[in-house]
Design a protein around this motif. Structure first.
Motif, PDB file in Angstrom:
ATOM      1  N   TYR A 124      -8.406   2.383 -14.863  1.00  0.00           N
ATOM      2  CA  TYR A 124      -7.176   3.067 -15.263  1.00  0.00           C
ATOM      3  C   TYR A 124      -7.196   3.206 -16.783  1.00  0.00           C
ATOM      4  O   TYR A 124      -7.804   2.389 -17.472  1.00  0.00           O
ATOM      5  N   CYS A 126      -4.825   4.406 -20.489  1.00  0.00           N
ATOM      6  CA  CYS A 126      -3.563   4.674 -21.170  1.00  0.00           C
ATOM      7  C   CYS A 126      -3.935   5.218 -22.540  1.00  0.00           C
ATOM      8  O   CYS A 126      -5.092   5.537 -22.788  1.00  0.00           O
ATOM      9  N   LEU A 133      -8.186  -2.704 -12.985  1.00  0.00           N
ATOM     10  CA  LEU A 133      -7.156  -3.309 -12.148  1.00  0.00           C
ATOM     11  C   LEU A 133      -7.751  -3.745 -10.817  1.00  0.00           C
ATOM     12  O   LEU A 133      -8.660  -3.103 -10.294  1.00  0.00           O
ATOM     13  N   ARG A 137      -3.276  -4.370  -7.330  1.00  0.00           N
ATOM     14  CA  ARG A 137      -2.461  -3.494  -8.191  1.00  0.00           C
ATOM     15  C   ARG A 137      -2.733  -2.017  -7.904  1.00  0.00           C
ATOM     16  O   ARG A 137      -1.816  -1.205  -7.906  1.00  0.00           O
ATOM     17  N   HIS A 138      -3.999  -1.678  -7.668  1.00  0.00           N
ATOM     18  CA  HIS A 138      -4.350  -0.293  -7.350  1.00  0.00           C
ATOM     19  C   HIS A 138      -3.575   0.174  -6.113  1.00  0.00           C
ATOM     20  O   HIS A 138      -2.990   1.270  -6.116  1.00  0.00           O
ATOM     21  N   ARG A 140      -0.787  -0.988  -4.936  1.00  0.00           N
ATOM     22  CA  ARG A 140       0.643  -0.884  -5.261  1.00  0.00           C
ATOM     23  C   ARG A 140       0.936   0.413  -5.997  1.00  0.00           C
ATOM     24  O   ARG A 140       1.952   1.057  -5.761  1.00  0.00           O
ATOM     25  N   ILE A 141       0.040   0.805  -6.896  1.00  0.00           N
ATOM     26  CA  ILE A 141       0.209   2.070  -7.620  1.00  0.00           C
ATOM     27  C   ILE A 141       0.154   3.232  -6.638  1.00  0.00           C
ATOM     28  O   ILE A 141       0.950   4.177  -6.730  1.00  0.00           O
ATOM     29  N   VAL A 145       4.373   2.217  -7.144  1.00  0.00           N
ATOM     30  CA  VAL A 145       4.756   1.264  -8.187  1.00  0.00           C
ATOM     31  C   VAL A 145       4.081   1.685  -9.494  1.00  0.00           C
ATOM     32  O   VAL A 145       2.908   2.034  -9.507  1.00  0.00           O
ATOM     33  N   TYR A 147       2.699   0.879 -13.285  1.00  0.00           N
ATOM     34  CA  TYR A 147       2.237  -0.183 -14.168  1.00  0.00           C
ATOM     35  C   TYR A 147       2.079   0.390 -15.575  1.00  0.00           C
ATOM     36  O   TYR A 147       1.623   1.518 -15.739  1.00  0.00           O
ATOM     37  N   CYS A 149       0.894  -0.332 -19.770  1.00  0.00           N
ATOM     38  CA  CYS A 149       0.044  -1.097 -20.668  1.00  0.00           C
ATOM     39  C   CYS A 149       0.908  -2.062 -21.479  1.00  0.00           C
ATOM     40  O   CYS A 149       1.960  -1.667 -22.012  1.00  0.00           O
ATOM     41  N   LYS A 150       0.477  -3.297 -21.585  1.00  0.00           N
ATOM     42  CA  LYS A 150       1.226  -4.278 -22.368  1.00  0.00           C
ATOM     43  C   LYS A 150       1.140  -3.993 -23.861  1.00  0.00           C
ATOM     44  O   LYS A 150       2.021  -4.371 -24.617  1.00  0.00           O
ATOM     45  N   LYS A 155       2.332   4.434 -19.409  1.00  0.00           N
ATOM     46  CA  LYS A 155       2.000   4.329 -17.994  1.00  0.00           C
ATOM     47  C   LYS A 155       0.479   4.441 -17.782  1.00  0.00           C
ATOM     48  O   LYS A 155      -0.179   5.265 -18.425  1.00  0.00           O
TER      49      LYS A 155
END
Length: 160
Positions: A124, A126, A133, A137-138, A140-141, A145, A147, A149-150, A155
């Motif tokens: 992924y 950004c 991931l 998580r993949h 869920r996306i 959902v 996700y 980037c921190k 997104k």
């Protein structure tokens, strides 16, 4: 597996005699399952009086699992019955109990865990770079959902 279980329950009876004699704690309410996977050898669930042991490790290393890991988890049970949640899981009380019932009071086991499942990674991106991931998580996306980037707070988008 039948012989391993027989040996394990025989050890549990032995531990029960010691536990009752030393601490007044009966172990007959403990349930043992063999459903644990991954790198953990055993896990104790205090609210359910359940010990879950790693099914692969008990078949590969039955002596270590029966003589040390079972004692480790039983010591958690005794500690919980005596102190509730008021002491540290691997604190001095647990260490004393573990040693007194014949276990090795160490937090981590040294059994090889080469069969640990490796998660497939998905790429992924950004604004600041690429991220790998897990399939969890993949998936869920894929279900909607989002996700972010921190670092840049943007997104994440899958790389085609």
């Amino acid at each position: 597996m039948y012989e391993i279980k027989r040996r394990l329950y025989s050890k549990l009876l032995e531990l029960n005699h010691r536990s009752v004699e030393l601490f007044g704690v009966d172990l007959s309410d403990i349930t043992i399952k063999f459903e644990l996977k991954g790198i953990a050898a055993g896990k104790y669930y205090p609210k359910r009086d359940l010990i879950n042991l790693n099914k692969d490790l008990i078949q590969t290393y039955p002596d270590e699992m029966i003589n040390n890991i079972l004692c480790h988890e039983v010591a958690h049970h005794i500690t919980y019955k005596l102190y509730g949640g008021r002491v540290k899981p691997h604190g001095k009380e647990w260490k004393e109990i573990c040693g007194s019932i014949g276990g090795v009071p160490e937090i981590y086991h040294s059994l090889p865990t080469t069969k640990v499942k490796k998660f497939k990674r998905y790429r992924y991106i950004c604004e600041c770079g690429e991220h790998l991931l897990t399939s969890i998580r993949h998936n869920r996306i894929q279900k909607g959902v989002a996700y972010f980037c921190k670092k840049c707070k943007k997104k994440l988008s899958q790389v085609s």
